[in-house]
Design an enzyme around this catalytic site. Structure first.
Site, mmCIF file in Angstrom:
data_model
loop_
_atom_site.group_PDB
_atom_site.id
_atom_site.type_symbol
_atom_site.label_atom_id
_atom_site.label_comp_id
_atom_site.label_asym_id
_atom_site.label_seq_id
_atom_site.Cartn_x
_atom_site.Cartn_y
_atom_site.Cartn_z
ATOM 1 N N GLY A 1 9.153 63.999 -53.297
ATOM 2 C CA GLY A 1 8.201 64.806 -54.052
ATOM 3 C C GLY A 1 7.178 64.039 -54.871
ATOM 4 O O GLY A 1 6.135 64.576 -55.219
ATOM 5 N N TYR B 1 4.029 67.456 -48.222
ATOM 6 C CA TYR B 1 5.451 67.144 -48.397
ATOM 7 C C TYR B 1 5.667 65.649 -48.240
ATOM 8 O O TYR B 1 4.901 64.955 -47.559
ATOM 9 C CB TYR B 1 6.317 67.923 -47.393
ATOM 10 C CG TYR B 1 6.132 67.507 -45.953
ATOM 11 C CD1 TYR B 1 5.168 68.108 -45.150
ATOM 12 C CD2 TYR B 1 6.917 66.494 -45.391
ATOM 13 C CE1 TYR B 1 4.996 67.724 -43.829
ATOM 14 C CE2 TYR B 1 6.757 66.102 -44.072
ATOM 15 C CZ TYR B 1 5.792 66.721 -43.295
ATOM 16 O OH TYR B 1 5.623 66.330 -41.993
ATOM 17 N N CYS B 2 6.702 65.148 -48.899
ATOM 18 C CA CYS B 2 7.090 63.743 -48.774
ATOM 19 C C CYS B 2 8.594 63.660 -49.009
ATOM 20 O O CYS B 2 9.251 64.692 -49.134
ATOM 21 C CB CYS B 2 6.315 62.878 -49.761
ATOM 22 S SG CYS B 2 6.538 63.370 -51.476
ATOM 23 N N THR B 3 9.142 62.468 -49.085
ATOM 24 C CA THR B 3 10.592 62.323 -49.141
ATOM 25 C C THR B 3 11.210 63.006 -50.363
ATOM 26 O O THR B 3 12.097 63.848 -50.229
ATOM 27 C CB THR B 3 10.985 60.831 -49.131
ATOM 28 O OG1 THR B 3 10.267 60.197 -48.066
ATOM 29 C CG2 THR B 3 12.474 60.662 -48.924
ATOM 30 N N ILE C 1 11.402 66.584 -49.014
ATOM 31 C CA ILE C 1 12.211 66.888 -47.833
ATOM 32 C C ILE C 1 13.701 66.875 -48.194
ATOM 33 O O ILE C 1 14.493 67.650 -47.658
ATOM 34 C CB ILE C 1 11.946 65.854 -46.714
ATOM 35 C CG1 ILE C 1 10.468 65.833 -46.349
ATOM 36 C CG2 ILE C 1 12.788 66.157 -45.475
ATOM 37 C CD1 ILE C 1 10.032 64.551 -45.654
#
Ligand SMILES: [Zn+2]
Ligand SMILES: [Zn+2]
Length: 320
Positions: free
Chosen positions: A191, A187-189, A216
């Site tokens: 995508g 996961y990251c901010t 996220i």
């Protein structure tokens, strides 16, 4: 009063002539009076563009007319073009700087060999179904480690990364090899990093890799603080951090006094962009908020009270 909007987007698709796309995008944005940042590479495009509502609408429509960018998803948010000082359109080897442009392969469908995209509710389904088999899903943070100090998925693995390039060293270190036969959700901010990261992981023998679709941001919209996310989200604008609800936990600690905080502050020295967590009180003390590198530099200057023997003793005490 005119209404302003910002759009965030990315699209992985083969671009034969990034320079030509750059010129087209530059002209388009200038004509529409838009500001922001756009990166173009042979792998696609990534941008954050803001301006007057109807101009942004035209931009979106025009950008989608170009074959490889057809179907690009634009995330709209309220905001002023003034958040961006100028327009920057650049050609780079990669959309996300992992430092391995040759390891990223794209076709018209996107990145080749990336992790399976999961929507927020699908992540919960995966966690539940694996748990019923006695297996725990591992969340793998695709951001810089600093960002995870104030918010992360519960029990997430947070690699020791200061820049995106550090992921390669981390993955190749063997540290995470025990996850190679485990279900892993990256996961990251927003995508985009996980598009690349999940592919790099699969390439390195991680067998069951998923990626959180929309990052996220989208997860937080769906579950706020009632799901598997904990804390606040680090954001790349003047706000620095944001919470999904008033129930957000404060996970971060002031580096000076250990009080709970989610607020990053710049090093007190102008021109230094080091960010550290400080509580409200400590953030007002310039000596305290000066980073270690800048403190060392200041102390090395002749005439500084920490020069000489006393300085050495002080430093030894401070590092003890
Ligand atoms: Zn403090
Ligand atoms: Zn500094």
């Amino acid at each position: 009063m005119t209404e302003s909007r910002i759009v965030l987007y990315y699209k992985f698709a083969p671009i034969k002539d990034p320079e030509a796309v750059k010129l087209w995008q530059q002209t388009l944005c200038r004509e529409l009076g838009l500001k922001g940042r756009i990166i173009i590479s042979e792998h696609g495009i990534n941008g954050t563009v803001g301006g007057e509502l109807s101009a942004v609408k035209t931009y979106v429509k025009q950008t989608r007319t170009y074959g490889p960018f057809r179907g690009t998803e634009f995330k709209w948010s309220a905001g002023e073009a003034e958040q961006f000082p100028r327009l920057s359109v650049k050609v780079r080897p990669e959309l996300v700087a992992f430092g391995v442009p040759d390891q990223v392969k794209v076709d018209a469908e996107g990145i080749i060999g990336g992790g399976e995209h999961l929507k927020p509710e699908q992540v919960h389904q995966l966690v539940d179904s694996k748990r019923s088999e006695g297996v725990e899903v591992t969340f793998f943070d695709g951001r810089n480690a600093m960002e995870a100090q104030i918010g992360r998925f519960k029990n997430a693995v947070v690699p020791e990364t200061e820049t995106t390039r550090d992921f390669i060293t981390e993955l190749d270190s063997g540290k995470y090899d025990h996850l190679k036969d485990q279900p892993v959700v990256t996961y990251c901010t927003g995508g985009i990093r996980c598009e690349v990261l999940s592919a790099l992981m699969k390439d390195r023998g991680f067998e069951e890799v998923y990626q959180l679709d929309g990052g996220i941001v989208r997860y937080g919209e769906a579950y706020q603080d009632s799901g598997l996310w904990e804390g606040e989200l680090y954001v790349f604008d003047g706000r620095m951090n944001m919470r999904f609800s008033d129930d957000a936990k404060t996970l971060g600690e002031c580096v000076n006094c250990a009080a709970a905080t989610s607020r990053f502050h710049n090093c007190a020295d102008r021109g230094c962009s080091t960010l550290k967590l400080y509580c409200e009180d400590c953030s007002h003390i310039p000596v305290t908020t000066r980073c270690a590198a800048c403190t060392a530099r200041a102390e090395a200057e002749p005439g500084h009270p920490n020069q000489g023997h006393l300085g050495k003793v002080r430093r030894r005490l401070a590092s003890a």
